[in-house]
Scaffold this active site. Structure first.
Site, PDB file in Angstrom:
ATOM      1  N   ALA A  90       0.921  -1.298   0.150  1.00  0.00           N
ATOM      2  CA  ALA A  90      -0.095  -0.089  -0.046  1.00  0.00           C
ATOM      3  C   ALA A  90       0.948   1.257  -0.007  1.00  0.00           C
ATOM      4  O   ALA A  90       2.055   1.172   0.378  1.00  0.00           O
ATOM      5  CB  ALA A  90      -0.812   0.070   1.176  1.00  0.00           C
ATOM      6  N   GLY A 109       0.705  -5.193   0.780  1.00  0.00           N
ATOM      7  CA  GLY A 109      -0.267  -5.362  -0.198  1.00  0.00           C
ATOM      8  C   GLY A 109       0.343  -5.878  -1.360  1.00  0.00           C
ATOM      9  O   GLY A 109      -0.543  -6.586  -2.148  1.00  0.00           O
ATOM     10  N   GLU A 162       0.169  -9.646  -0.818  1.00  0.00           N
ATOM     11  CA  GLU A 162      -1.383  -9.560  -0.845  1.00  0.00           C
ATOM     12  C   GLU A 162      -1.952  -9.875  -2.291  1.00  0.00           C
ATOM     13  O   GLU A 162      -2.740 -10.655  -2.527  1.00  0.00           O
ATOM     14  CB  GLU A 162      -2.216  -8.835  -0.097  1.00  0.00           C
ATOM     15  CG  GLU A 162      -1.867  -8.749   1.328  1.00  0.00           C
ATOM     16  CD  GLU A 162      -2.437  -7.752   2.193  1.00  0.00           C
ATOM     17  OE1 GLU A 162      -1.869  -6.726   1.991  1.00  0.00           O
ATOM     18  OE2 GLU A 162      -3.172  -8.188   3.152  1.00  0.00           O
ATOM     19  N   GLU A 206       3.578  -5.091   7.779  1.00  0.00           N
ATOM     20  CA  GLU A 206       2.631  -4.123   8.342  1.00  0.00           C
ATOM     21  C   GLU A 206       2.780  -4.007   9.558  1.00  0.00           C
ATOM     22  O   GLU A 206       2.389  -2.962  10.200  1.00  0.00           O
ATOM     23  CB  GLU A 206       1.125  -4.626   7.869  1.00  0.00           C
ATOM     24  CG  GLU A 206       0.805  -4.264   6.209  1.00  0.00           C
ATOM     25  CD  GLU A 206       0.962  -5.614   5.549  1.00  0.00           C
ATOM     26  OE1 GLU A 206       1.900  -6.562   5.979  1.00  0.00           O
ATOM     27  OE2 GLU A 206       0.550  -5.796   4.568  1.00  0.00           O
TER      28      GLU A 206
HETATM   29  N1  CAA Z   1       4.267   3.474   0.360  1.00  0.00           N
HETATM   30  C1  CAA Z   1       4.935   4.669   0.288  1.00  0.00           C
HETATM   31  N2  CAA Z   1       6.299   5.062  -0.044  1.00  0.00           N
HETATM   32  C2  CAA Z   1       7.177   4.074  -0.215  1.00  0.00           C
HETATM   33  C3  CAA Z   1       6.511   2.821   0.356  1.00  0.00           C
HETATM   34  C4  CAA Z   1       5.282   2.494   0.423  1.00  0.00           C
HETATM   35  N3  CAA Z   1       4.688   1.244   0.816  1.00  0.00           N
HETATM   36  N4  CAA Z   1       7.740   1.900   0.510  1.00  0.00           N
HETATM   37  C5  CAA Z   1       8.849   2.996  -0.066  1.00  0.00           C
HETATM   38  N5  CAA Z   1       8.440   4.117  -0.029  1.00  0.00           N
HETATM   39  C6  CAA Z   1       9.281   5.127  -0.538  1.00  0.00           C
HETATM   40  C7  CAA Z   1      10.144   5.658   0.695  1.00  0.00           C
HETATM   41  O1  CAA Z   1       9.658   6.361   1.429  1.00  0.00           O
HETATM   42  C8  CAA Z   1      11.471   6.333  -0.226  1.00  0.00           C
HETATM   43  O2  CAA Z   1      11.065   7.603  -0.360  1.00  0.00           O
HETATM   44  P1  CAA Z   1      11.952   8.741  -0.628  1.00  0.00           P
HETATM   45  O3  CAA Z   1      12.887   8.280  -1.619  1.00  0.00           O
HETATM   46  O4  CAA Z   1      11.259   9.894  -1.027  1.00  0.00           O
HETATM   47  O5  CAA Z   1      12.704   8.897   0.750  1.00  0.00           O
HETATM   48  C9  CAA Z   1      11.474   5.187  -1.502  1.00  0.00           C
HETATM   49  O6  CAA Z   1      10.056   4.733  -1.486  1.00  0.00           O
HETATM   50  C10 CAA Z   1      12.264   4.054  -1.445  1.00  0.00           C
HETATM   51  O7  CAA Z   1      12.270   3.479  -0.430  1.00  0.00           O
HETATM   52  P2  CAA Z   1      13.691   3.048   0.700  1.00  0.00           P
HETATM   53  O8  CAA Z   1      14.833   4.163   0.580  1.00  0.00           O
HETATM   54  O9  CAA Z   1      13.084   2.547   1.795  1.00  0.00           O
HETATM   55  O10 CAA Z   1      14.065   1.934  -0.295  1.00  0.00           O
HETATM   56  P3  CAA Z   1      15.041   0.634   0.092  1.00  0.00           P
HETATM   57  O11 CAA Z   1      15.393  -0.009  -1.399  1.00  0.00           O
HETATM   58  O12 CAA Z   1      15.829   0.952   1.023  1.00  0.00           O
HETATM   59  O13 CAA Z   1      13.834  -0.229   0.826  1.00  0.00           O
HETATM   60  C11 CAA Z   1      11.566  -1.297   0.802  1.00  0.00           C
HETATM   61  C12 CAA Z   1      12.621  -0.672   0.009  1.00  0.00           C
HETATM   62  C13 CAA Z   1      12.212  -2.539   1.623  1.00  0.00           C
HETATM   63  C14 CAA Z   1      10.551  -1.651   0.021  1.00  0.00           C
HETATM   64  C15 CAA Z   1      11.337  -0.323   2.002  1.00  0.00           C
HETATM   65  O14 CAA Z   1      11.138   0.922   1.474  1.00  0.00           O
HETATM   66  C16 CAA Z   1      10.146  -0.712   2.706  1.00  0.00           C
HETATM   67  O15 CAA Z   1      10.270  -1.631   3.858  1.00  0.00           O
HETATM   68  N6  CAA Z   1       8.854  -0.201   2.610  1.00  0.00           N
HETATM   69  C17 CAA Z   1       7.830  -0.490   3.295  1.00  0.00           C
HETATM   70  C18 CAA Z   1       7.048  -1.721   3.136  1.00  0.00           C
HETATM   71  C19 CAA Z   1       6.034  -1.879   3.578  1.00  0.00           C
HETATM   72  O16 CAA Z   1       5.911  -1.794   4.978  1.00  0.00           O
HETATM   73  N7  CAA Z   1       4.971  -2.233   3.120  1.00  0.00           N
HETATM   74  C20 CAA Z   1       3.437  -2.414   3.583  1.00  0.00           C
HETATM   75  C21 CAA Z   1       2.663  -1.124   3.380  1.00  0.00           C
HETATM   76  S1  CAA Z   1       1.321  -1.388   4.275  1.00  0.00           S
HETATM   77  C22 CAA Z   1       0.313  -2.328   3.371  1.00  0.00           C
HETATM   78  O17 CAA Z   1       0.549  -2.834   2.476  1.00  0.00           O
HETATM   79  C23 CAA Z   1      -1.070  -2.510   3.964  1.00  0.00           C
HETATM   80  C24 CAA Z   1      -2.032  -3.324   3.376  1.00  0.00           C
HETATM   81  O18 CAA Z   1      -2.115  -4.713   3.797  1.00  0.00           O
HETATM   82  C25 CAA Z   1      -2.773  -3.070   2.298  1.00  0.00           C
END
Ligand code: CAA
Length: 717
Positions: free
Chosen positions: A82, A121, A124, A145
């Site tokens: 998400a 997501g 998922e 999450e």
């Molecule tokens: N939503 C919005 N922005 C996101 C994002 C997300 N899910 N994941 C990463 N970003 C953004 C970061 O904020 C960053 O933005 P900036 O460059 O502007 O700072 C950019 O993407 C790159 O992210 P990283 O610097 O963290 O890149 P990385 O390669 O080191 O790591 C990653 C990548 C492992 C995906 C890490 O970003 C991460 O852990 N992201 C979160 C993943 C997560 O928690 N997903 C679950 C979301 S909640 C969900 O999905 C609920 C549901 O059930 C529907």
């Protein structure tokens, strides 16, 4: 292969029509529609992408020439889940569970070609597909999450237990851990690992399944008899100190448990309700703030992507003590060769042995393989001469805190280090400008303040001296990420950001002891509130002699000297903390702490000798006084420009000082109490206790203007 001109068209959508980049692209490869998500940087499933996916699947299902569908991502990402930024602003339909239901309901086989990271997501979405083919190098599959204070909200708690079994699913959801493609295949999450081009192999897989009925996870049932007895009770008993706080772990367990009794069609709406409950909590907001704060810290104002970083392929470390060996391990663990220098063979052997022991212990505990341990050790070169560091790209001095010694080393390094090498000090308090000034290349000098144990703690305070070059700062920030650390910039002052705030907090703790609190009262209150360890237990762990030496160098006077009297006396009794079996507490053979009546009597006697009025101090007061001292000092540091942002200081506290992420950090806490209230409380303490509680002018100003630290940070972006 794609036939030229076989594109079905780009799905540019609704209100996002004006978006320059199409986020969903469909390409026909023979009778297979390949739907590709393209929403940089991480394919977050924002509104445009969800709308695009719905439209693309509707088109592909309606097209008689399409026999099967492959869903894939771009670059390193299938999808990171998400779009977290939408949580605060509110989501619009179509919601992700709807999109996934549409995909699962497809009458044509749908294969996820998991080209890269699939999280939350994103995973998922893959679970809504009928089959999953993953590229062999995929490392990040998971439902993280919980780390954002929420639970999977698009069917993950219902479909993952059906796909891989309830116990494994619960473990992945509760830990938020990532698994790789191989582990995914072993668990039954991945149907096939692609050795070559993942999309081509997914297309072939899809073609082979066109004659079979789609396999929908959502239609499977769980055999409750196969679930280990007591699984949920055990899980509930294990989450008392979960890093995501008190709510999300409980919600996650409740939601997974529903998968045993409810069909997916009923389980998902219930999951959504529970998701909303968790998402509305202050803990979720704090954890999501912490996520973005950590990433924001890597942005250094005025240093853009055009600043060329320096290559760091080899590192030299001076000092084989606890700090030096921890730092060495941090680099070795990231595959970066290190030359470790000590002054005597004995000291060098001691350092090398500590490194060997840690690597062996990690191998024994299964954290790394024996081969990895050997490989890391092979990258270590022990040395007795500083001149052996002549080829290093980065040199880090990690000797004990003594300005004269550090200056002597830096002066020598100036004549030894190759031109363009970065030279860093690991000092936690000393003036980096003064150290840089003994070299003819202050632009190459900075502070790299690691936290003990340096191979474990994530924080790296990157201290920018007056003349440190932009390219050196950018290199250090990139390097932090490469070695798995969270880099945060600090300016030069006594204690920089983290330890300067800590000094204020530690001082208040001593004041509370003198007023009548016991070490157990103080640590217990803060640990119950969520701190990993209370401040006195931390002091015992770090060694009381370290801060004692610093205090003696500072020659404290007045109230500060009075507040130091208890820890001084404890050190002078030979009680240096855990390492001597006693400090503020006594420790048994397993290093389990116990209250010590002798120390409690010493504290009472000292309080009486200083004529401090004794009173009962509640747990709430312990927490409030600790937090307000931290935030007040943090505000002074911010106003002086030593910290770039309030969120940077929070990032430091979450990653280097055991502050619970679900509480956001001291500045976040102050914002959430409201700065007007913070100002009122600080002024009340000032009236009661005097100068150490002098309010930071920044708090007064923000409180008067109705402002907040968060709003101030936003203005700076
Ligand atoms: N939503 C919005 N922005 C996101 C994002 C997300 N899910 N994941 C990463 N970003 C953004 C970061 O904020 C960053 O933005 P900036 O460059 O502007 O700072 C950019 O993407 C790159 O992210 P990283 O610097 O963290 O890149 P990385 O390669 O080191 O790591 C990653 C990548 C492992 C995906 C890490 O970003 C991460 O852990 N992201 C979160 C993943 C997560 O928690 N997903 C679950 C979301 S909640 C969900 O999905 C609920 C549901 O059930 C529907």
């Amino acid at each position: 292969m794609a036939s030229p001109g076989a594109k079905l068209g780009l799905q540019t959508i609704g209100s996002e029509q004006e978006r320059a980049v199409a986020v969903v692209e469909t390409e026909k490869q023979g009778d297979v529609a390949v739907i590709r998500m393209n929403n940089p940087p991480v394919n977050a499933l924002g509104h445009a992408l969800r709308t695009g996916l719905e439209a693309a699947f509707a088109d592909a299902n309606a097209d008689p020439a399409v026999q099967a569908i492959v869903l894939t991502g771009t670059g390193r990402f299938f999808s990171a889940g998400a779009d977290i930024t939408e949580f605060a602003s509110g989501m619009k339909e179509p919601f992700l569970p709807q999109v996934i239901d549409t995909i699962e309901a497809s009458t044509k086989p749908v294969v996820a070609a998991v080209n890269g990271t699939a999280l939350g997501g994103g995973l998922e979405l893959a679970l809504g597909c009928h089959y999953r083919v993953a590229a062999k190098d995929v490392r990040q599959l998971g439902l993280p999450e919980i780390k954002l204070g929420i639970i999977p909200g698009a069917g993950g708690t219902q479909r993952l237990p059906r796909a891989i079994g309830v116990e494994k699913a619960l473990d992945l959801i509760l830990s938020g851990a990532f698994i790789d493609a191989k582990a995914g295949a072993a668990a039954g999450l991945i149907d096939k690992i692609a050795e070559g081009d993942v999309v081509a192999e997914a297309v072939a897989f899809a073609k082979a399944h066109t004659a079979k009925p789609p396999r929908r996870i959502g239609q499977q049932t769980i055999d409750a008899a196969k679930v280990p007895a007591g699984l949920f009770e055990k899980a509930r008993a294990s989450i008392a100190r979960h890093p995501s706080g008190p709510l999300a772990p409980k919600c996650a367990i409740d939601a997974v448990e529903l998968s045993l009794t409810l069909p997916v069609s009923e389980g998902i709406p219930r999951e959504r309700q529970i998701f909303r409950e968790a998402a509305a909590s202050p803990y979720a907001r704090a954890l999501q703030y912490a996520f973005f704060a950590e990433r924001q810290a890597a942005n250094l104002p005025g240093i853009g992507a055009d600043v060329k970083t320096r290559a760091v392929e080899t590192v030299g470390i001076i000092g084989g003590g606890t700090m030096g060996t921890g730092i060495t391990l941090a680099f070795l663990n990231a595959g970066i060769p290190v030359t470790l220098v000590e002054t005597t063979q004995d000291a060098l052997d001691g350092g090398v042995n500590r490194i060997k022991d840690t690597l062996s212990a990690n191998a024994r505990r299964g954290r790394i393989t024996e081969a990895q341990a050997a490989d890391r050790l092979a990258k270590l070169t022990p040395a007795l001469e500083l001149k052996d560091l002549g080829k290093a790209d980065l040199i880090i001095e990690a000797v004990f805190e003594n300005m004269a010694l550090k200056k002597e080393i830096f002066a020598k390094l100036d004549g030894i280090a190759r031109s363009g090498a970065i030279i860093a000090t690991n000092t936690s308090t000393l003036d980096v400008d003064e150290i840089a000034a003994v070299t003819k290349r202050p632009q190459d000098v900075l502070g790299l303040h690691f936290f003990s144990p340096a191979n474990i703690m994530r924080l790296l305070e990157i201290v920018r001296a007056a003349k440190t070059g932009n390219d050196v700062m950018a290199t250090a920030m990139g390097l932090a990420k490469r070695i798995g650390k969270v880099g945060v910039q600090a300016g030069v002052c006594d204690g920089f950001v983290g330890n300067r705030m800590l000094a204020a907090y530690a001082e208040e703790v001593q004041a509370m002891l003198l007023e009548g609190a016991t070490p157990t009262d103080v640590d217990g209150a803060l640990e119950t509130w969520g701190m990993a360890m209370g401040p006195l237990a931390v002091a015992d762990l770090a060694g009381l002699d370290v801060s004692y030496r610093i205090r003696k160098e500072r020659k404290l006077v007045g109230e500060r000297a009075q507040l130091a009297r208890v820890p001084d006396k404890i050190v002078e009794m030979g009680r240096l903390g855990q390492k001597t079996g006693a400090g503020f507490y006594k420790y048994d053979a397993n290093r389990k702490r116990q209250r010590d009546p002798e120390i409690e009597a010493l504290i009472r006697a000292e309080g009486n000798a200083q004529q401090v009025r004794q009173k009962a101090i509640s747990a709430d007061e312990v927490v409030e006084r600790s937090l307000l001292r931290l935030a007040n000092e943090g505000a002074k540091i911010l106003a002086e420009g030593i910290a770039l942002r309030a969120s940077d200081t929070d990032t430091m506290y979450l990653n280097g000082y055991g502050f619970p992420a679900w509480r956001g950090g001291p500045m976040w806490q102050a914002d959430h109490l409201g700065l007007a209230k913070v100002a009122e409380r600080i002024k009340a303490y000032h009236a009661q206790y005097g100068e150490r509680w002098k309010i930071a002018p920044l708090i007064e100003k923000l409180a008067a203007d109705g402002g907040s630290f968060a709003a101030l940070d936003k203005k700076k972006r």
